[in-house]
Design an enzyme around this catalytic site. Structure first.
Site, short mmCIF file in Angstrom:
data_model
loop_
_atom_site.label_atom_id
_atom_site.label_comp_id
_atom_site.label_asym_id
_atom_site.label_seq_id
_atom_site.Cartn_x
_atom_site.Cartn_y
_atom_site.Cartn_z
N LYS A 189 -11.04 -0.66 5.93
CA LYS A 189 -10.19 0.18 5.08
C LYS A 189 -10.76 0.29 3.66
O LYS A 189 -10.47 1.26 2.93
CB LYS A 189 -8.77 -0.39 5.00
N TYR A 190 -11.57 -0.72 3.25
CA TYR A 190 -12.02 -0.75 1.86
C TYR A 190 -13.54 -0.75 1.71
O TYR A 190 -14.04 -0.77 0.59
CB TYR A 190 -11.46 -2.01 1.17
N ASP A 223 -3.06 2.09 -5.79
CA ASP A 223 -3.90 3.30 -5.64
C ASP A 223 -3.18 4.44 -4.94
O ASP A 223 -3.80 5.46 -4.63
CB ASP A 223 -5.18 2.95 -4.88
N GLU A 261 3.16 6.68 13.46
CA GLU A 261 2.69 5.33 13.17
C GLU A 261 3.81 4.65 12.39
O GLU A 261 3.77 4.55 11.17
CB GLU A 261 1.38 5.37 12.38
N GLN A 316 0.91 11.08 0.95
CA GLN A 316 0.92 10.26 -0.25
C GLN A 316 -0.26 10.71 -1.09
O GLN A 316 -1.10 11.47 -0.61
CB GLN A 316 0.81 8.78 0.11
N ASP A 348 0.98 8.92 9.30
CA ASP A 348 1.02 7.60 8.66
C ASP A 348 2.40 7.33 8.08
O ASP A 348 2.93 8.13 7.30
CB ASP A 348 -0.04 7.56 7.56
N ASN A 349 3.00 6.21 8.47
CA ASN A 349 4.27 5.75 7.91
C ASN A 349 5.36 6.83 7.85
O ASN A 349 5.94 7.08 6.78
CB ASN A 349 4.05 5.19 6.50
N LYS A 372 -9.16 0.50 -4.88
CA LYS A 372 -9.27 -0.86 -4.38
C LYS A 372 -10.71 -1.16 -3.99
O LYS A 372 -11.44 -0.29 -3.49
CB LYS A 372 -8.36 -1.06 -3.17
#
EC number: 2.4.99.16
Length: 669
Positions: free
Chosen positions: A527-528, A353, A417, A318, A388-389, A258
């Site tokens: 983040k990007y 991504d 989170e 992930q 995360d998640n 991204k």
């Protein structure tokens, strides 16, 4: 047949118990943990109760703690325990018939009714026999006094009141309380309490991206490293933070990377999202080459420790499409009908991504690999993982992983989170997560904050909140439009209501611009892209909240009451834009009262109606308070005038100088 026929006496509603004992309740070292139960029996004979509190290990030493009645219900009993080390503690409630209390009450009533020694002959002998049992089994230093009281009950030459006086004497009654005659002892099931280190309950978190801590050359940001990010640590420590949380530090995938503001068409120099983990340089056990080496990371962790902080690392299970796992273990992912691997989606959002892991394919292999990765980072000095998640992964996986880690490293902590449905958030906490993100960010009205605060305090025996005021994903509209006063308001609420709170870097610079109207995403999201900040320039120009955050964290460290959750108590105010709450610490007799103006635009005036018994005081008492933010002193009582201008100071944080020693009521939910 159901139930337990061996329960001679009644025991019910034992707390703290999680899911009928399926999971461990939680506490931390040094925390005052209330244990309660409903204890009763048939008839009118007296009943009493103890808690058998056992320390970790097979040879754990049991402690017998006497319970006492409390509250409005006549059969509700309470005691408080204080664990002194980490590990798995257990407790059992024991109910028992109390013949000494039964005898004492019966004799008192009969004497008051005018009955004489002749009518009480059997009662006096029964009392003497009970005292004989105490003298035989009790401590040697009290045997003579107990035996003398028994002899007096049998001495017919004495007047009745003289015969019973030694047995009724307060000093002897205390001996009999401490060394009772226990009959018909009935035990509840044994329940577990997992005790963590104090950081599990209390701490201040600061999130930042090391890659944004590079220099700016010719107006162009350069990629930061662990070596340059180390220079940011003293300022974070100076603001009083205890935990430095880093987003993923691993190689970032190049496939479907991204670009800025989440565009699908990146420029060649775009750095990508750290959560798209994995590339040809390695995966979850590797360090992004532009950040440095594994030794550089270890040096970063060491320097944080030297400054009194510890590092929390993101655990995001992930993979980017070019993660080594995709090549070596394609079975760990979900294959679509056309043979391609499914990327992550949360319709209408798409994460091209990122490939989510399918935990139903080769669970043994996935479990073993994740455990290896976690232990790898533990060996590098990481003792806290922000997960995360976690709500998108199987519950049984987390239950296995967390407790497998704690077998060897009981001090490792896991933050969930999980901004998801309440049932999932609570179950993640039950199965082992140390802390949880919460809905605090979206609670802005007084009734919402009070309702949510009470819910969290009531569930504090297993769910510990972490109140982040913002995250890289969440820029709430209150911060977008509330102006600088709202940043103070949200910081006070988070830091004072929750024992653990956190900020994402940029909060102290009042960053508040969203990528588009109605969005909670930051414009030019870190983040990007790299996002260097002029910390020194903002400080010099007076455009920084760092001093305010420092003071909040100083107050939190100075007042043990603010390090508690279960003692959170809300007090009425006659203005809905004012929120008033208190916290107490039974271990130090510390108490803090906080009043916050929830409006960032207008001065608010109101009158508090403090629940003084909740503070250990009588309704009529007066006391002195000191505002820890301004230094001002006031004389307070139940009703108090409050006026808060958000542009000057939107909150009072009052420490209380008590006029006498106090004992706070138990915080039992």
């Amino acid at each position: 047949m159901t139930g337990r026929p061996d329960l001679r006496l009644g025991i019910s509603d034992v707390a703290p118990v999680v899911s009928c004992g399926s999971f461990s309740a939680r506490a931390v070292v040094g925390e005052h943990l209330p244990i309660t139960a409903t204890v009763f029996r048939e008839g009118h004979d007296a009943v009493a109760a103890d808690v058998v509190w056992r320390s970790p290990g097979q040879d754990g030493t049991p402690q017998l703690r006497r319970m006492a009645r409390y509250g409005q219900e006549p059969d509700r009993w309470l005691t408080t325990v204080v664990p002194d080390r980490e590990g798995l503690w257990t407790f059992t409630v024991e109910a028992w018939s109390d013949p000494l209390a039964t005898w004492h009450h019966a004799v008192e009533v009969k004497i008051a009714a005018g009955q004489g020694a002749g009518e009480l002959a059997n009662d006096l002998e029964e009392g003497a026999r009970l005292l004989d049992r105490v003298a035989a089994d009790g401590p040697e230093e009290h045997r003579d006094a107990v035996a003398a009281a028994a002899a007096a009950l049998r001495d017919e030459s004495l007047e009745l009141t003289t015969r019973v006086a030694p047995a009724f004497a307060p000093a002897l009654q205390q001996v009999l309380h401490d060394h009772p005659v226990r009959e018909l002892v009935t035990a509840s099931p044994t329940y577990e309490v997992w005790v963590d280190r104090p950081r599990a309950l209390y701490g201040s978190w600061y999130e930042f991206f090391p890659r944004s801590e590079g220099s700016v050359v010719g107006g162009q940001a350069t990629h930061g490293t662990f070596a340059t990010a180390v220079d940011r640590l003293p300022a974070i420590a100076d603001m009083g933070f205890d935990v430095v949380y880093l987003p993923p530090i691993h190689p970032i995938g190049r496939v479907n990377r991204k670009g800025r503001n989440n565009t699908l068409t990146p420029e060649p120099d775009d750095v990508g999202s750290p959560w798209a983990i994995g590339a040809e340089e390695g995966g979850h056990d590797a360090v992004h080459p532009q950040l440095g080496t594994l030794d550089d990371f270890k040096g970063f962790v060491w320097r944080a420790g030297e400054l009194g902080m510890e590092v929390a690392l993101d655990l995001a299970l992930q993979a980017a499409p070019d993660h080594p796992w995709v090549r070596e273990h394609p079975e760990w992912f979900t294959t679509k009908a056309d043979g391609s691997i499914a990327y992550a989606e949360n319709p209408p959002k798409k994460y091209q991504d990122i490939y989510p892991i399918n935990f139903d394919n080769d669970p043994d292999g996935i479990y073993a690999e994740v455990l290896r990765v976690v232990r790898h980072w533990i060996s590098c000095g990481v003792r806290i993982f922000r997960v995360d998640n976690p709500h998108t992964k199987p519950l049984n996986f987390w239950h296995w992983l967390i407790w497998e880690v704690k077998k060897t490293d009981p001090d490792v902590l896991f933050l969930a989170e999980a901004f998801t449905r309440p049932a999932m958030m609570h179950q993640l906490a039950r199965i082992g997560f140390t802390q949880s993100y919460t809905y605090f960010t979206w609670r802005t009205e007084r009734w919402e904050l009070e309702e949510y605060g009470r819910e969290l305090a009531a569930n504090s025996h297993y769910m510990r909140p972490n109140f982040f005021v913002n995250t890289p994903d969440i820029l709430h509209e209150s911060l977008q439009f509330g102006g600088p006063p709202m940043f103070k308001i949200r910081a006070v609420l988070a830091a004072m209501m929750s024992p653990t709170w956190g900020v994402y870097s940029g909060f102290e610079l009042f960053e508040h611009v969203a990528v588009r109207p109605g969005s909670e995403e930051y414009l030019d999201s870190e983040k990007y892209q790299l996002r260097p900040r002029d910390w020194a320039g903002a400080e010099a120009a007076g455009r920084s909240l760092s001093g305010y955050l420092r003071r909040l964290n100083e107050v939190r460290r100075q007042h043990p009451a603010l390090q508690q959750l279960r003692t959170l108590h809300f007090h009425p105010v006659d203005n809905p834009n004012l929120l008033c709450f208190s916290k107490t610490d039974p271990g130090s007799s510390d108490a803090v009262v906080v009043v916050v103006n929830l409006s960032s635009r207008h001065t608010q005036i109101g009158t508090t109606a403090l629940d003084l018994p909740a503070l250990g005081l009588d309704w009529h008492e007066r006391f002195s308070v000191t505002d820890e933010l301004t230094g001002a002193h006031y004389d307070w009582g139940q009703f108090n005038y409050v006026e808060l201008d958000p542009y000057r100071e939107p909150a009072h944080v009052f420490s209380i100088a008590f006029p006498r020693p106090v004992q706070f009521p138990p915080a039992v939910g």
